[in-house]
Design a protein around this motif. Sequence first.
Motif, PDB file in Angstrom:
ATOM      1  N   ARG A 230       0.822  -1.139   0.046  1.00 16.08           N
ATOM      2  CA  ARG A 230      -0.027   0.041  -0.037  1.00 16.08           C
ATOM      3  C   ARG A 230       0.877   1.271  -0.073  1.00 16.08           C
ATOM      4  O   ARG A 230       1.944   1.351   0.448  1.00 16.08           O
ATOM      5  N   THR A 231       0.247   2.387  -0.924  1.00 14.46           N
ATOM      6  CA  THR A 231       1.193   3.642  -0.774  1.00 14.46           C
ATOM      7  C   THR A 231       0.529   4.738  -0.009  1.00 14.46           C
ATOM      8  O   THR A 231      -0.871   4.805  -0.384  1.00 14.46           O
TER       9      THR A 231
ATOM     10  N   PHE B  91       3.290  -2.349   4.477  1.00 11.27           N
ATOM     11  CA  PHE B  91       2.757  -3.755   4.057  1.00 11.27           C
ATOM     12  C   PHE B  91       1.837  -4.368   4.990  1.00 11.27           C
ATOM     13  O   PHE B  91       2.394  -5.142   5.796  1.00 11.27           O
ATOM     14  N   PRO B  92       0.660  -3.921   4.850  1.00 16.81           N
ATOM     15  CA  PRO B  92      -0.210  -4.483   6.037  1.00 16.81           C
ATOM     16  C   PRO B  92      -0.609  -5.990   5.733  1.00 16.81           C
ATOM     17  O   PRO B  92      -0.498  -6.417   4.609  1.00 16.81           O
ATOM     18  N   GLU B  93      -0.772  -6.630   6.629  1.00 21.24           N
ATOM     19  CA  GLU B  93      -0.923  -8.121   6.738  1.00 21.24           C
ATOM     20  C   GLU B  93      -2.483  -8.590   6.664  1.00 21.24           C
ATOM     21  O   GLU B  93      -3.508  -7.900   7.358  1.00 21.24           O
ATOM     22  N   ARG B  94      -2.962  -9.696   6.103  1.00 19.36           N
ATOM     23  CA  ARG B  94      -4.144 -10.185   6.035  1.00 19.36           C
ATOM     24  C   ARG B  94      -4.172 -11.700   6.651  1.00 19.36           C
ATOM     25  O   ARG B  94      -3.001 -12.321   6.158  1.00 19.36           O
ATOM     26  N   THR B  95      -5.141 -12.189   7.377  1.00 17.55           N
ATOM     27  CA  THR B  95      -4.779 -13.525   7.895  1.00 17.55           C
ATOM     28  C   THR B  95      -6.065 -13.901   7.352  1.00 17.55           C
ATOM     29  O   THR B  95      -7.403 -13.424   7.570  1.00 17.55           O
ATOM     30  N   ARG B  96      -6.174 -15.449   7.053  1.00 18.47           N
ATOM     31  CA  ARG B  96      -7.311 -16.322   7.048  1.00 18.47           C
ATOM     32  C   ARG B  96      -7.113 -17.730   7.602  1.00 18.47           C
ATOM     33  O   ARG B  96      -6.042 -18.234   7.550  1.00 18.47           O
ATOM     34  N   PRO B  97      -8.270 -18.168   8.284  1.00 19.66           N
ATOM     35  CA  PRO B  97      -8.019 -19.326   8.594  1.00 19.66           C
ATOM     36  C   PRO B  97      -8.041 -20.466   7.815  1.00 19.66           C
ATOM     37  O   PRO B  97      -8.428 -20.487   6.572  1.00 19.66           O
ATOM     38  N   ALA B  98      -7.307 -21.664   8.051  1.00 18.14           N
ATOM     39  CA  ALA B  98      -7.118 -22.872   7.216  1.00 18.14           C
ATOM     40  C   ALA B  98      -6.875 -24.190   7.823  1.00 18.14           C
ATOM     41  O   ALA B  98      -6.608 -24.044   9.090  1.00 18.14           O
ATOM     42  N   GLU B  99      -6.999 -25.149   7.313  1.00 14.29           N
ATOM     43  CA  GLU B  99      -6.837 -26.354   7.756  1.00 14.29           C
ATOM     44  C   GLU B  99      -5.520 -27.126   7.455  1.00 14.29           C
ATOM     45  O   GLU B  99      -5.427 -27.273   6.232  1.00 14.29           O
TER      46      GLU B  99
ATOM     47  N   PRO C 265       5.400  -4.670  14.229  1.00 12.63           N
ATOM     48  CA  PRO C 265       4.292  -4.874  13.577  1.00 12.63           C
ATOM     49  C   PRO C 265       2.971  -4.980  14.697  1.00 12.63           C
ATOM     50  O   PRO C 265       1.921  -5.458  14.289  1.00 12.63           O
ATOM     51  N   TYR C 266       3.351  -4.669  15.946  1.00 10.75           N
ATOM     52  CA  TYR C 266       2.445  -5.002  16.943  1.00 10.75           C
ATOM     53  C   TYR C 266       1.775  -3.765  17.432  1.00 10.75           C
ATOM     54  O   TYR C 266       0.764  -3.758  18.164  1.00 10.75           O
TER      55      TYR C 266
ATOM     56  N   THR D 248       2.141  -2.714  10.192  1.00  9.64           N
ATOM     57  CA  THR D 248       2.983  -3.127   9.237  1.00  9.64           C
ATOM     58  C   THR D 248       4.279  -3.488   9.833  1.00  9.64           C
ATOM     59  O   THR D 248       4.752  -3.055  10.925  1.00  9.64           O
ATOM     60  N   ASP D 249       5.031  -4.314   9.247  1.00  6.69           N
ATOM     61  CA  ASP D 249       6.606  -4.737   9.786  1.00  6.69           C
ATOM     62  C   ASP D 249       7.522  -3.993   9.217  1.00  6.69           C
ATOM     63  O   ASP D 249       8.723  -4.121   9.840  1.00  6.69           O
ATOM     64  N   ARG D 250       7.215  -3.432   8.313  1.00  8.15           N
ATOM     65  CA  ARG D 250       8.533  -2.294   7.456  1.00  8.15           C
ATOM     66  C   ARG D 250       7.739  -1.280   6.621  1.00  8.15           C
ATOM     67  O   ARG D 250       6.594  -1.466   6.278  1.00  8.15           O
TER      68      ARG D 250
END
Length: 225
Positions: free
Chosen positions: A126-127, A210-218, A186-187, A144-146
Amino acid sequence: MARRAQTSLPGLGVAFLLLTAAVFVGLVAAEGSLSSTDRAALDRQAAVGLSERLTADHAPLTTRPNVLNESRLVGLDAAALRSTYGLADDAAVRVRLDGRTLAAAGSPREGRTVRRVVLVETRQRRTLTPEFTGSRRVTLPRRTDRVLVTLAPPPGTTVSEVRANGRVVLRDPGGLDGTYDAAVSPYETVTLRFEATGALDRGSVRVVYFPERTRPAELEVTVDG
Protein backbone atom coordinates in the motif's frame (compact mmCIF):
# COMPACT_ATOMS: atom_id res chain seq x y z
CA MET A 1 -13.44 -102.01 23.46
CA ALA A 2 -9.79 -102.20 22.37
CA ARG A 3 -10.80 -101.87 18.71
CA ARG A 4 -12.95 -98.81 19.55
CA ALA A 5 -10.05 -97.18 21.45
CA GLN A 6 -7.71 -97.81 18.55
CA THR A 7 -10.22 -96.29 16.17
CA SER A 8 -10.46 -93.07 18.23
CA LEU A 9 -6.72 -92.48 18.37
CA PRO A 10 -6.44 -91.05 14.82
CA GLY A 11 -9.36 -88.75 15.58
CA LEU A 12 -7.62 -87.46 18.69
CA GLY A 13 -4.48 -86.82 16.67
CA VAL A 14 -6.37 -84.86 14.07
CA ALA A 15 -8.13 -82.86 16.75
CA PHE A 16 -4.82 -82.10 18.44
CA LEU A 17 -3.32 -80.91 15.16
CA LEU A 18 -6.32 -78.67 14.49
CA LEU A 19 -6.12 -77.22 17.99
CA THR A 20 -2.40 -76.56 17.62
CA ALA A 21 -2.95 -74.86 14.27
CA ALA A 22 -5.73 -72.72 15.71
CA VAL A 23 -3.55 -71.63 18.62
CA PHE A 24 -0.69 -70.79 16.25
CA VAL A 25 -2.93 -68.76 13.95
CA GLY A 26 -4.35 -66.93 16.96
CA LEU A 27 -0.89 -66.07 18.25
CA VAL A 28 0.22 -64.83 14.85
CA ALA A 29 -2.93 -62.73 14.50
CA ALA A 30 -2.46 -61.29 17.99
CA GLU A 31 1.15 -60.46 17.28
CA GLY A 32 0.18 -58.82 13.99
CA SER A 33 -2.54 -56.83 15.73
CA LEU A 34 -0.12 -55.55 18.36
CA SER A 35 2.43 -54.69 15.71
CA SER A 36 -0.21 -52.79 13.72
CA THR A 37 -1.31 -50.91 16.83
CA ASP A 38 2.25 -49.93 17.70
CA ARG A 39 2.91 -48.75 14.16
CA ALA A 40 -0.27 -46.67 14.11
CA ALA A 41 0.75 -45.01 17.38
CA LEU A 42 4.21 -44.24 16.01
CA ASP A 43 2.72 -42.82 12.80
CA ARG A 44 0.37 -40.58 14.76
CA GLN A 45 3.21 -39.42 17.03
CA ALA A 46 5.33 -38.57 13.98
CA ALA A 47 2.44 -36.70 12.32
CA VAL A 48 1.75 -34.67 15.47
CA GLY A 49 5.45 -33.86 15.86
CA LEU A 50 5.79 -32.76 12.24
CA SER A 51 2.69 -30.57 12.42
CA GLU A 52 4.08 -28.88 15.54
CA ARG A 53 7.46 -28.24 13.92
CA LEU A 54 5.81 -26.80 10.80
CA THR A 55 3.81 -24.28 12.85
CA ALA A 56 6.28 -23.46 15.63
CA ASP A 57 7.57 -19.97 16.40
CA HIS A 58 10.60 -19.11 14.21
CA ALA A 59 9.91 -22.09 11.92
CA PRO A 60 10.82 -21.52 8.25
CA LEU A 61 7.14 -21.24 7.24
CA THR A 62 5.83 -19.06 10.09
CA THR A 63 5.87 -15.41 11.05
CA ARG A 64 4.71 -16.28 14.55
CA PRO A 65 3.35 -19.43 16.21
CA ASN A 66 0.59 -21.09 14.16
CA VAL A 67 0.66 -18.36 11.49
CA LEU A 68 1.95 -19.51 8.09
CA ASN A 69 3.46 -16.98 5.71
CA GLU A 70 1.87 -17.75 2.36
CA SER A 71 4.88 -16.54 0.38
CA ARG A 72 7.11 -19.12 2.11
CA LEU A 73 4.93 -22.15 1.41
CA VAL A 74 6.46 -22.63 -2.04
CA GLY A 75 9.74 -23.54 -0.35
CA LEU A 76 8.28 -26.65 1.27
CA ASP A 77 9.18 -29.84 -0.60
CA ALA A 78 10.23 -33.45 0.04
CA ALA A 79 13.87 -32.49 0.61
CA ALA A 80 12.89 -29.85 3.18
CA LEU A 81 10.62 -32.30 5.00
CA ARG A 82 13.56 -34.67 5.51
CA SER A 83 16.45 -32.24 6.03
CA THR A 84 14.74 -29.41 7.93
CA TYR A 85 11.98 -31.19 9.83
CA GLY A 86 13.71 -34.49 10.63
CA LEU A 87 11.43 -36.85 8.73
CA ALA A 88 12.77 -40.42 8.64
CA ASP A 89 14.16 -41.51 5.27
CA ASP A 90 11.82 -44.50 5.03
CA ALA A 91 8.67 -42.62 6.05
CA ALA A 92 6.08 -41.46 3.54
CA VAL A 93 4.44 -38.12 4.30
CA ARG A 94 1.98 -35.68 2.78
CA VAL A 95 1.28 -32.10 3.89
CA ARG A 96 -1.90 -30.38 2.72
CA LEU A 97 -3.44 -26.97 3.30
CA ASP A 98 -7.20 -26.76 2.80
CA GLY A 99 -7.02 -29.91 0.69
CA ARG A 100 -4.18 -28.64 -1.52
CA THR A 101 -0.97 -30.66 -1.36
CA LEU A 102 1.97 -28.47 -0.35
CA ALA A 103 4.60 -31.22 -0.29
CA ALA A 104 4.84 -35.00 -0.33
CA ALA A 105 7.63 -37.51 0.22
CA GLY A 106 6.72 -40.97 -0.94
CA SER A 107 3.10 -42.07 -1.24
CA PRO A 108 1.30 -42.58 2.08
CA ARG A 109 -1.21 -45.42 1.70
CA GLU A 110 -2.37 -45.81 5.29
CA GLY A 111 -0.57 -44.16 8.17
CA ARG A 112 -2.17 -41.58 10.43
CA THR A 113 -3.40 -38.06 9.75
CA VAL A 114 -3.54 -35.09 12.11
CA ARG A 115 -5.33 -31.84 11.36
CA ARG A 116 -4.96 -28.44 12.97
CA VAL A 117 -6.42 -25.00 12.33
CA VAL A 118 -3.83 -22.39 11.38
CA LEU A 119 -3.77 -18.83 10.07
CA VAL A 120 -2.33 -18.03 6.65
CA GLU A 121 -0.82 -14.57 6.36
CA THR A 122 -0.48 -12.52 3.20
CA ARG A 123 0.97 -9.03 2.90
CA GLN A 124 -0.23 -6.36 0.50
CA ARG A 125 1.65 -3.34 -0.77
CA ARG A 126 0.00 0.00 0.00
CA THR A 127 1.19 3.54 -0.76
CA LEU A 128 0.49 6.69 1.21
CA THR A 129 1.40 10.25 0.16
CA PRO A 130 1.04 12.65 3.11
CA GLU A 131 -0.42 16.13 2.62
CA PHE A 132 1.53 17.73 5.52
CA THR A 133 -1.09 20.37 6.26
CA GLY A 134 -0.20 21.75 9.68
CA SER A 135 1.78 18.72 10.80
CA ARG A 136 4.87 16.73 9.95
CA ARG A 137 3.38 13.50 11.20
CA VAL A 138 1.61 10.70 9.38
CA THR A 139 -0.12 7.70 10.96
CA LEU A 140 -0.37 4.55 8.87
CA PRO A 141 -3.94 3.22 8.70
CA ARG A 142 -2.88 -0.38 9.29
CA ARG A 143 -0.05 -2.14 11.08
CA THR A 144 3.02 -3.22 9.15
CA ASP A 145 6.44 -4.72 9.87
CA ARG A 146 8.37 -2.42 7.52
CA VAL A 147 8.04 0.80 5.58
CA LEU A 148 9.72 2.14 2.46
CA VAL A 149 10.13 5.89 2.80
CA THR A 150 10.91 7.92 -0.32
CA LEU A 151 12.07 11.46 0.42
CA ALA A 152 12.18 14.16 -2.25
CA PRO A 153 12.28 17.44 -0.33
CA PRO A 154 11.77 20.66 -2.28
CA PRO A 155 14.66 23.11 -2.75
CA GLY A 156 15.63 24.77 0.52
CA THR A 157 14.27 21.90 2.68
CA THR A 158 16.46 19.39 4.51
CA VAL A 159 15.00 16.28 6.14
CA SER A 160 17.48 15.18 8.79
CA GLU A 161 15.56 12.53 10.72
CA VAL A 162 12.57 10.20 10.58
CA ARG A 163 11.06 8.78 13.75
CA ALA A 164 8.61 5.89 14.14
CA ASN A 165 6.59 6.16 17.37
CA GLY A 166 9.36 8.30 18.83
CA ARG A 167 12.20 5.96 17.80
CA VAL A 168 14.75 7.18 15.27
CA VAL A 169 14.68 4.90 12.20
CA LEU A 170 16.44 7.17 9.69
CA ARG A 171 18.98 9.91 10.33
CA ASP A 172 21.42 12.01 8.29
CA PRO A 173 22.30 15.54 9.46
CA GLY A 174 23.39 16.31 5.90
CA GLY A 175 19.92 15.52 4.59
CA LEU A 176 17.93 12.43 3.65
CA ASP A 177 17.06 12.10 -0.02
CA GLY A 178 16.01 8.91 -1.79
CA THR A 179 14.27 5.66 -0.79
CA TYR A 180 14.96 3.98 2.55
CA ASP A 181 13.80 0.71 4.08
CA ALA A 182 12.96 0.94 7.78
CA ALA A 183 11.86 -1.79 10.18
CA VAL A 184 8.97 -0.98 12.50
CA SER A 185 7.01 -2.92 15.08
CA PRO A 186 4.16 -5.01 13.62
CA TYR A 187 2.39 -4.98 16.98
CA GLU A 188 1.41 -1.30 17.12
CA THR A 189 0.04 1.39 14.85
CA VAL A 190 2.95 3.34 13.36
CA THR A 191 3.18 7.13 13.41
CA LEU A 192 6.05 8.62 11.42
CA ARG A 193 7.43 12.07 12.23
CA PHE A 194 9.74 13.94 9.86
CA GLU A 195 12.29 16.36 11.31
CA ALA A 196 13.06 18.95 8.67
CA THR A 197 14.13 22.52 8.13
CA GLY A 198 11.96 24.15 5.51
CA ALA A 199 8.59 23.22 4.10
CA LEU A 200 7.23 19.78 3.34
CA ASP A 201 4.29 19.44 0.98
CA ARG A 202 2.46 16.74 -0.94
CA GLY A 203 5.01 14.80 -2.94
CA SER A 204 7.89 15.50 -0.56
CA VAL A 205 7.34 12.09 1.09
CA ARG A 206 5.91 8.81 -0.12
CA VAL A 207 5.42 5.90 2.29
CA VAL A 208 4.96 2.31 1.15
CA TYR A 209 3.78 -0.11 3.83
CA PHE A 210 2.81 -3.78 3.91
CA PRO A 211 -0.26 -4.56 6.02
CA GLU A 212 -1.06 -8.19 6.71
CA ARG A 213 -4.24 -10.12 6.11
CA THR A 214 -4.91 -13.48 7.70
CA ARG A 215 -7.38 -16.23 6.96
CA PRO A 216 -8.07 -19.49 8.80
CA ALA A 217 -7.08 -22.74 7.11
CA GLU A 218 -6.74 -26.43 7.91
CA LEU A 219 -3.26 -27.96 7.88
CA GLU A 220 -3.29 -31.72 7.33
CA VAL A 221 -0.24 -33.91 7.94
CA THR A 222 -0.21 -37.63 7.06
CA VAL A 223 2.69 -39.93 7.99
CA ASP A 224 3.01 -43.57 6.96
CA GLY A 225 6.14 -45.01 8.58
